[in-house]
Design an enzyme around this catalytic site. Sequence first.
Site, PDB file in Angstrom:
ATOM      1  N   ILE A 115       0.849  -1.187   0.000  1.00 48.47           N
ATOM      2  CA  ILE A 115       0.000   0.000   0.000  1.00 48.47           C
ATOM      3  C   ILE A 115       0.887   1.240   0.000  1.00 48.47           C
ATOM      4  CG2 ILE A 115      -1.841   1.211   1.228  1.00 48.47           C
ATOM      5  CD1 ILE A 115      -2.600  -1.619   0.157  1.00 48.47           C
ATOM      6  N   GLU A 116       0.739   2.062  -1.031  1.00 47.24           N
ATOM      7  CA  GLU A 116       1.599   3.249  -1.157  1.00 47.24           C
ATOM      8  C   GLU A 116       0.787   4.521  -1.206  1.00 47.24           C
ATOM      9  OE1 GLU A 116       4.884   2.748  -3.815  1.00 47.24           O
ATOM     10  OE2 GLU A 116       5.114   0.630  -3.349  1.00 47.24           O
TER      11      GLU A 116
END
Length: 418
Positions: free
Chosen positions: A176-177
């Site tokens: 998750i960025e």
Amino acid sequence: MKLFSTFRGLLASCSLLALGITQALAFNNSRQDNVAVYWGQNSYGAAHSSDPPNWQKVISEYCQDDAIDALPIAFLNVFFSTGGMPEINLANTCGGNYFPGTSLSNCQFLAPNIKTCQAKGKIVTLSLGGASGSTTFTDDSQAQQFADTIWNLFLGGTSSIRPFGDVILDGVDLDIESGSGTGLAAFVTRLRTHISGAAKMYYVTAAPQCVHPDAHLQSALDAVAFDAVYVQFYNNYCGLNNYPDQFNFGTWDTWAKTKSPNKDVKVYIGAPASATAAGSGYVDAKTLINIALDTRSKYSSFGGVMLWDASQAVANDRYDLAIKNGIRQAGRGGPGGSKPAPPGGIQCAHVPSWKPDVAYRGGDKVIYKGHLWIAKWWSQASIPGGIVGDWLDLGPCIRAAVPELEFQRYYGVQEDMY
Ligand SMILES: *[C@@H]1O[C@H](CO)[C@@H](O)[C@H](O)[C@H]1NC(C)=O
């Protein structure tokens, strides 16, 4: 990690010869020589648009030898799309053929390919996120429902739409960025309730940036148990390019032993598999091997190396195999391999001589001009040491070949032969 979102139609899948040998070895998360390699985004193709022959192939092409232990599929990049279903993006490998009323690709043709990898003892997981992902939750309850969706579509649950058919993937990876992390811990907790009721082993991993605390994942990393973290030591000041001064594996080791709910969580060195795989952080194979071995000697949480991505690793002279051979430990869990050559040379008994008319697969060993060679990938009529570079030289043999002995084809079946 970059998301390569163009669909260019399917590459013709390369010939997949029937497998002659089953690998009885199961993935072992406790080892310190595991190699995890992302597959799905055709990072090489994104950087080399004019070189389609070297673009990403189907996943089983990367499972022909024992270089790779874990293959996170990149990515499930949109959580909530048409019809309330997620989207997956596999760059050049699958796309466009959507389940009705959704934007979720039907990639069921990949089912036998994924099973080939699993049958060899490798784990294949689903990575959620990516650099361009739309992967946030509004609250915990939405995240819990999404965990049910993932369980039913990809893992041990059931659904009329399963992007990989009856394949049961081996877990989930969170790359998750974006977002603040709302709901991620609730997602993992809910997933673990499904997992705890199952007989099969599942793995939950995450791929934080090396900068600690991670901007998006840290609250989840501190709250729920992960089996491994594939820390991205690239595109950041704390990356491999700044080893040893700013390389901060020690910070992650301390997190593993103090903050992580799972004190046995394994920490991997995440690395670009070529100079074009990341903005910064690429180091050559010898350098990465030295860093990994040094890190392993200092930090017991070390679990191995993660590479971005499979297409880059293969195009870069089998970087994945070089790293695996460099960090490989003795014992089962990684068959065969390049143990350091004993003084005076390698025992090459039972290894056949190279022959021009044999189709070799990645991992096959032969003797040629007194040296032991290992095939990097499929080849035929390609001379070891020739300019094509299909073979890796493992060094001189101290005993000659016994060519009449049966050809034991696979890397690993003769683990202790040399
Ligand atoms: C897994 O690896 C650990 C560490 O090398 C080892 O102690 C353990 O025996 C292995 N487990 C299996 C089932 O091989």
